[in-house]
Scaffold this active site. Sequence first.
Site, PDB file in Angstrom:
ATOM      1  N   ARG A   1      -3.721   4.247   2.542  1.00  0.00           N
ATOM      2  CA  ARG A   1      -3.789   2.917   3.144  1.00  0.00           C
ATOM      3  C   ARG A   1      -2.418   2.264   3.250  1.00  0.00           C
ATOM      4  O   ARG A   1      -1.559   2.441   2.385  1.00  0.00           O
ATOM      5  CB  ARG A   1      -4.764   1.995   2.401  1.00  0.00           C
ATOM      6  CG  ARG A   1      -4.252   1.200   1.193  1.00  0.00           C
ATOM      7  CD  ARG A   1      -4.086   1.999  -0.062  1.00  0.00           C
ATOM      8  NE  ARG A   1      -5.194   2.890  -0.345  1.00  0.00           N
ATOM      9  CZ  ARG A   1      -6.257   2.520  -1.026  1.00  0.00           C
ATOM     10  NH1 ARG A   1      -6.335   1.313  -1.511  1.00  0.00           N
ATOM     11  NH2 ARG A   1      -7.202   3.386  -1.268  1.00  0.00           N
TER      12      ARG A   1
ATOM     13  N   GLY B   1       0.827  -1.203   0.000  1.00  0.00           N
ATOM     14  CA  GLY B   1       0.000   0.000   0.000  1.00  0.00           C
ATOM     15  C   GLY B   1       0.857   1.246   0.000  1.00  0.00           C
ATOM     16  O   GLY B   1       1.659   1.443  -0.904  1.00  0.00           O
ATOM     17  N   SER B   2       0.678   2.088   1.019  1.00  0.00           N
ATOM     18  CA  SER B   2       1.369   3.384   1.107  1.00  0.00           C
ATOM     19  C   SER B   2       1.006   4.281  -0.076  1.00  0.00           C
ATOM     20  O   SER B   2       1.884   4.796  -0.769  1.00  0.00           O
ATOM     21  CB  SER B   2       2.891   3.217   1.172  1.00  0.00           C
ATOM     22  OG  SER B   2       3.251   2.620   2.375  1.00  0.00           O
ATOM     23  N   HIS B   3      -0.245   4.403  -0.313  1.00  0.00           N
ATOM     24  CA  HIS B   3      -0.720   5.327  -1.338  1.00  0.00           C
ATOM     25  C   HIS B   3      -2.215   5.559  -1.137  1.00  0.00           C
ATOM     26  O   HIS B   3      -2.844   4.879  -0.311  1.00  0.00           O
ATOM     27  CB  HIS B   3      -0.434   4.792  -2.750  1.00  0.00           C
ATOM     28  CG  HIS B   3      -1.033   3.454  -3.035  1.00  0.00           C
ATOM     29  ND1 HIS B   3      -2.359   3.257  -3.260  1.00  0.00           N
ATOM     30  CD2 HIS B   3      -0.468   2.230  -3.112  1.00  0.00           C
ATOM     31  CE1 HIS B   3      -2.592   1.985  -3.479  1.00  0.00           C
ATOM     32  NE2 HIS B   3      -1.464   1.323  -3.372  1.00  0.00           N
ATOM     33  N   ALA B   4      -2.750   6.512  -1.869  1.00  0.00           N
ATOM     34  CA  ALA B   4      -4.199   6.738  -1.899  1.00  0.00           C
ATOM     35  C   ALA B   4      -4.634   6.738  -3.357  1.00  0.00           C
ATOM     36  O   ALA B   4      -3.796   6.780  -4.259  1.00  0.00           O
ATOM     37  CB  ALA B   4      -4.540   8.068  -1.231  1.00  0.00           C
TER      38      ALA B   4
END
Length: 137
Positions: A98, A50-53
Amino acid sequence: MSVEDCKIIDLPKISDPRGNLSFIEGGQHIPFDIKRVYYLYDVPGGSDRGSHAHKNLHQFIVAMSGSFDVVLDDGKEEKRFHLNRSYYGLYVCPMMWRELDNFSSGSVCMVLASERYDELDYIRDYSQFLNLTKSKP
Ligand code: TYD
């Protein structure tokens, strides 16, 4: 969109001594039509994903096997969800940062998505994400 708009959704479960069955119909059990399915598997212990929107994408995340955590952040509030059954999942609305972590060995994370893959829909920089959420009331 706030983290309160993201929620666990229980799926139909047909219990059967031969093995249980669950199903998901787009627009019926989840609040969007399904254009894409992808899954994470063979995730090494200790990995983070993840580590993005996403600007516009709606997603529904199911632990098809094993377990993992999904941390959602709307820029103001953060909420951690533990997913460990295949008869429920987490609805993630657009503009949610997230992180996925705490994967058990052998876990499989299935994601149903409202759109096809589009890198332009990603926000991969957290400070840019915060700026975009601040500009909204
Ligand atoms: P990414 O969404 O960043 O992975 P995660 O959020 O699970 O950590 O995607 C990783 C790579 O896979 C990236 O190079 C884009 C590619 N990808 C596709 O080509 N199609 C897809 O549907 C997805 C989800 C990713």
